[in-house]
Design a protein around this motif. Structure first.
Motif, PDB file in Angstrom:
ATOM      1  N   LEU A 183       2.253  -9.257  -7.774  1.00 33.92           N
ATOM      2  CA  LEU A 183       3.207  -9.977  -7.238  1.00 33.92           C
ATOM      3  C   LEU A 183       3.699  -9.407  -6.280  1.00 33.92           C
ATOM      4  O   LEU A 183       4.101  -9.636  -4.987  1.00 33.92           O
ATOM      5  N   LEU A 184       4.186  -8.509  -6.659  1.00 33.28           N
ATOM      6  CA  LEU A 184       4.472  -6.930  -5.658  1.00 33.28           C
ATOM      7  C   LEU A 184       3.915  -6.456  -5.002  1.00 33.28           C
ATOM      8  O   LEU A 184       3.704  -6.006  -3.373  1.00 33.28           O
ATOM      9  N   LEU A 185       2.240  -6.460  -5.398  1.00 35.25           N
ATOM     10  CA  LEU A 185       1.391  -5.593  -4.436  1.00 35.25           C
ATOM     11  C   LEU A 185       1.124  -6.101  -3.259  1.00 35.25           C
ATOM     12  O   LEU A 185       0.313  -5.748  -1.624  1.00 35.25           O
ATOM     13  N   SER A 186       0.677  -8.557  -3.208  1.00 38.46           N
ATOM     14  CA  SER A 186       0.034  -8.968  -2.011  1.00 38.46           C
ATOM     15  C   SER A 186       0.684  -8.965  -1.414  1.00 38.46           C
ATOM     16  O   SER A 186       0.262  -8.748  -0.140  1.00 38.46           O
ATOM     17  N   PRO A 187       2.171  -9.471  -0.547  1.00 35.47           N
ATOM     18  CA  PRO A 187       2.948  -8.890  -0.184  1.00 35.47           C
ATOM     19  C   PRO A 187       2.906  -7.348   1.221  1.00 35.47           C
ATOM     20  O   PRO A 187       2.730  -7.403   2.296  1.00 35.47           O
ATOM     21  N   ILE A 188       2.434  -6.112   0.478  1.00 35.80           N
ATOM     22  CA  ILE A 188       2.112  -5.290   0.735  1.00 35.80           C
ATOM     23  C   ILE A 188       0.859  -5.401   1.683  1.00 35.80           C
ATOM     24  O   ILE A 188       0.772  -4.933   3.029  1.00 35.80           O
ATOM     25  N   THR A 189       0.273  -5.076   0.655  1.00 36.99           N
ATOM     26  CA  THR A 189      -1.604  -5.801   1.111  1.00 36.99           C
ATOM     27  C   THR A 189      -1.056  -6.153   2.662  1.00 36.99           C
ATOM     28  O   THR A 189      -2.379  -6.367   3.519  1.00 36.99           O
ATOM     29  N   ALA A 190      -0.091  -7.507   1.887  1.00 34.06           N
ATOM     30  CA  ALA A 190      -0.471  -8.667   3.980  1.00 34.06           C
ATOM     31  C   ALA A 190      -0.305  -7.907   4.894  1.00 34.06           C
ATOM     32  O   ALA A 190      -0.798  -7.292   5.858  1.00 34.06           O
ATOM     33  N   LEU A 191       0.798  -7.141   5.493  1.00 33.85           N
ATOM     34  CA  LEU A 191       1.506  -6.558   5.689  1.00 33.85           C
ATOM     35  C   LEU A 191       0.248  -5.536   5.924  1.00 33.85           C
ATOM     36  O   LEU A 191      -0.046  -5.196   7.506  1.00 33.85           O
ATOM     37  N   GLY A 192       0.328  -4.613   5.049  1.00 33.88           N
ATOM     38  CA  GLY A 192      -0.566  -3.376   5.866  1.00 33.88           C
ATOM     39  C   GLY A 192      -2.063  -4.020   6.282  1.00 33.88           C
ATOM     40  O   GLY A 192      -2.370  -3.223   7.091  1.00 33.88           O
ATOM     41  N   ARG A 193      -2.494  -4.965   6.909  1.00 29.41           N
ATOM     42  CA  ARG A 193      -3.354  -5.942   6.733  1.00 29.41           C
ATOM     43  C   ARG A 193      -3.301  -6.240   8.268  1.00 29.41           C
ATOM     44  O   ARG A 193      -4.014  -6.494   9.284  1.00 29.41           O
ATOM     45  N   CYS A 194      -1.971  -6.332   8.941  1.00 30.59           N
ATOM     46  CA  CYS A 194      -1.683  -6.456   9.555  1.00 30.59           C
ATOM     47  C   CYS A 194      -1.981  -4.999  11.102  1.00 30.59           C
ATOM     48  O   CYS A 194      -1.749  -5.123  12.433  1.00 30.59           O
ATOM     49  N   ASN A 195      -2.624  -3.866  10.854  1.00 28.93           N
ATOM     50  CA  ASN A 195      -2.521  -2.546  11.067  1.00 28.93           C
ATOM     51  C   ASN A 195      -2.888  -2.651  11.953  1.00 28.93           C
ATOM     52  O   ASN A 195      -2.990  -2.070  13.332  1.00 28.93           O
ATOM     53  N   THR A 196      -4.762  -2.652  11.431  1.00 28.10           N
ATOM     54  CA  THR A 196      -5.310  -2.462  12.782  1.00 28.10           C
ATOM     55  C   THR A 196      -4.367  -3.186  14.477  1.00 28.10           C
ATOM     56  O   THR A 196      -4.775  -3.421  15.013  1.00 28.10           O
ATOM     57  N   GLY A 197      -4.901  -5.072  13.633  1.00 27.32           N
ATOM     58  CA  GLY A 197      -4.055  -5.724  14.421  1.00 27.32           C
ATOM     59  C   GLY A 197      -3.012  -5.232  15.716  1.00 27.32           C
ATOM     60  O   GLY A 197      -3.143  -5.195  16.830  1.00 27.32           O
ATOM     61  N   MET A 198      -2.245  -4.900  14.815  1.00 28.68           N
ATOM     62  CA  MET A 198      -0.865  -4.925  15.546  1.00 28.68           C
ATOM     63  C   MET A 198      -0.763  -3.651  16.496  1.00 28.68           C
ATOM     64  O   MET A 198      -0.025  -3.123  17.646  1.00 28.68           O
ATOM     65  N   SER A 199      -1.067  -2.379  16.149  1.00 22.98           N
ATOM     66  CA  SER A 199      -1.158  -1.184  16.237  1.00 22.98           C
ATOM     67  C   SER A 199      -2.278  -1.383  17.775  1.00 22.98           C
ATOM     68  O   SER A 199      -1.884  -0.836  18.530  1.00 22.98           O
ATOM     69  N   MET A 200      -3.145  -2.397  18.290  1.00 17.03           N
ATOM     70  CA  MET A 200      -4.045  -2.190  19.129  1.00 17.03           C
ATOM     71  C   MET A 200      -3.761  -2.902  20.115  1.00 17.03           C
ATOM     72  O   MET A 200      -3.768  -3.031  21.148  1.00 17.03           O
ATOM     73  N   LEU A 201      -2.951  -4.166  19.574  1.00 15.53           N
ATOM     74  CA  LEU A 201      -1.838  -5.026  20.363  1.00 15.53           C
ATOM     75  C   LEU A 201      -1.158  -3.529  21.168  1.00 15.53           C
ATOM     76  O   LEU A 201      -0.873  -3.561  22.536  1.00 15.53           O
ATOM     77  N   VAL A 202      -0.151  -3.180  20.320  1.00  9.85           N
ATOM     78  CA  VAL A 202       0.522  -2.220  21.594  1.00  9.85           C
ATOM     79  C   VAL A 202       0.171  -1.116  21.764  1.00  9.85           C
ATOM     80  O   VAL A 202       0.505  -1.303  23.431  1.00  9.85           O
ATOM     81  N   VAL A 203      -1.620  -1.104  21.471  1.00  7.65           N
ATOM     82  CA  VAL A 203      -1.909  -0.100  22.561  1.00  7.65           C
ATOM     83  C   VAL A 203      -2.410  -0.069  23.870  1.00  7.65           C
ATOM     84  O   VAL A 203      -1.829   0.212  25.465  1.00  7.65           O
TER      85      VAL A 203
END
Length: 303
Positions: A183-203
């Motif tokens: 219940l707690l790990l799922s939202p953390i995992t969902a946000l963490g999976r955005c890392n590559t996409g969001m980081s590369m968009l900013v780059v």
């Protein structure tokens, strides 16, 4: 190999999206700064903690010890190398060159290559290899960008940074064998999976402000040679001299041969330390890493 090429292509596709988003003014300067804060203060910490939660400790113990000790040695060497090799460069460029020497893109690009070459055990060992790098990149690495000569202030900035807090919590959970409830790990995992996409968009948004003719500024070619050729070659020689197994040797070499991490340009933008130059480091080294990674994989399999 095919998986690695697909990942490399995906990175450049995401950068291209960020480039056009910025060029079309869908996101302005203020929005870009806000996205940078979102990545460094929320998404990246979630990605780091989630990675520790999914790391297993069931690999062969001797292999695990060898990988962690090798990673520690590489991090220590990279700290010294970055300080010596780039000390003559202007301050802002020197910071990014030093940070990029410490922080490679081994987490995103290295893991799938390790899994493709050595299977599930390779993936587990790769995550263990990344523990010292994650700690270093958000401790001494982050301190490079803070620019403060006040050690207490720098230490406070490092220890209270969301990413280093995520490292400490994640490592503690890993060593104690704790797991957050789904219940707690799922939202953390969902946000963490955005890392590559969001980081590369900013780059990509940062790249949109660059002059393509100026991509090869002083230091970028030299850095790329150090990061993709010299460092992994030294790792290979050290692992051979120490008599490590082919799996440990190959894994450490591949992960040491990864290009500059995307956080180089993210943090440079966050702390106003010539983000354009930092983005050139990331883009150029990642582009060159396509053939060099393929070459290292071939050499390791042929050895």
């Amino acid at each position: 190999m095919e998986k690695n090429l697909e990942l490399q292509f995906m990175i450049f596709a995401l950068v291209a999206v960020g480039f056009f988003v910025r060029r079309l003014d869908l996101v302005g300067e203020t929005g870009q700064k806000s996205l940078t804060r979102l990545v460094t203060d929320v998404i990246l910490p979630c990605n780091i903690f989630q990675a520790f939660q999914t790391t297993g400790l069931d690999a062969k113990l001797s292999f695990a010890v060898q990988v962690i000790l090798t990673s520690l040695g590489i991090q220590a060497f990279c700290v010294v190398l970055g300080r010596l090799a780039f000390r003559r460069f202007p301050d802002a460029k020197c910071r990014s060159l030093r940070y990029a020497t410490i922080c490679s893109n081994a987490g995103f690009l290295g893991n799938p290559v390790a899994e493709g070459m050595y299977g599930p055990q390779g993936l587990i060992l790769a995550n263990l290899y990344l523990i010292p790098q994650r700690v270093m990149m958000w401790s001494s690495g982050l301190a490079i960008y803070t620019g403060s000569h006040d050690r207490k202030k720098t230490l406070k900035a490092v220890l209270t940074h969301p990413c280093i807090l995520a490292c400490v919590l994640g490592l503690g959970f890993l060593l104690l064998g704790w797991q957050l409830p789904p219940l707690l790990l799922s939202p953390i995992t969902a946000l963490g999976r955005c890392n590559t996409g969001m980081s590369m968009l900013v780059v990509g948004m940062i790249v949109a402000r660059l002059d393509p003719k100026a991509l090869l500024e002083p230091g970028i070619l030299g850095y790329t040679t150090l990061r993709l050729v010299l460092i992994p070659a030294l790792v290979y020689g050290a692992c051979c001299a120490l008599g490590f197994s082919s799996m440990v040797r190959g894994l450490c070499v591949i992960l040491a041969a990864m290009p500059a991490g995307a956080t180089t340009s993210i943090l440079a933008d966050r702390y106003d330390q010539d983000p354009a130059y930092a983005s050139k480091l990331v883009i150029f080294s990642t582009l060159v890493s396509i053939p060099t990674t393929a070459l290292w994989c071939w050499l390791l399999q042929a050895a």
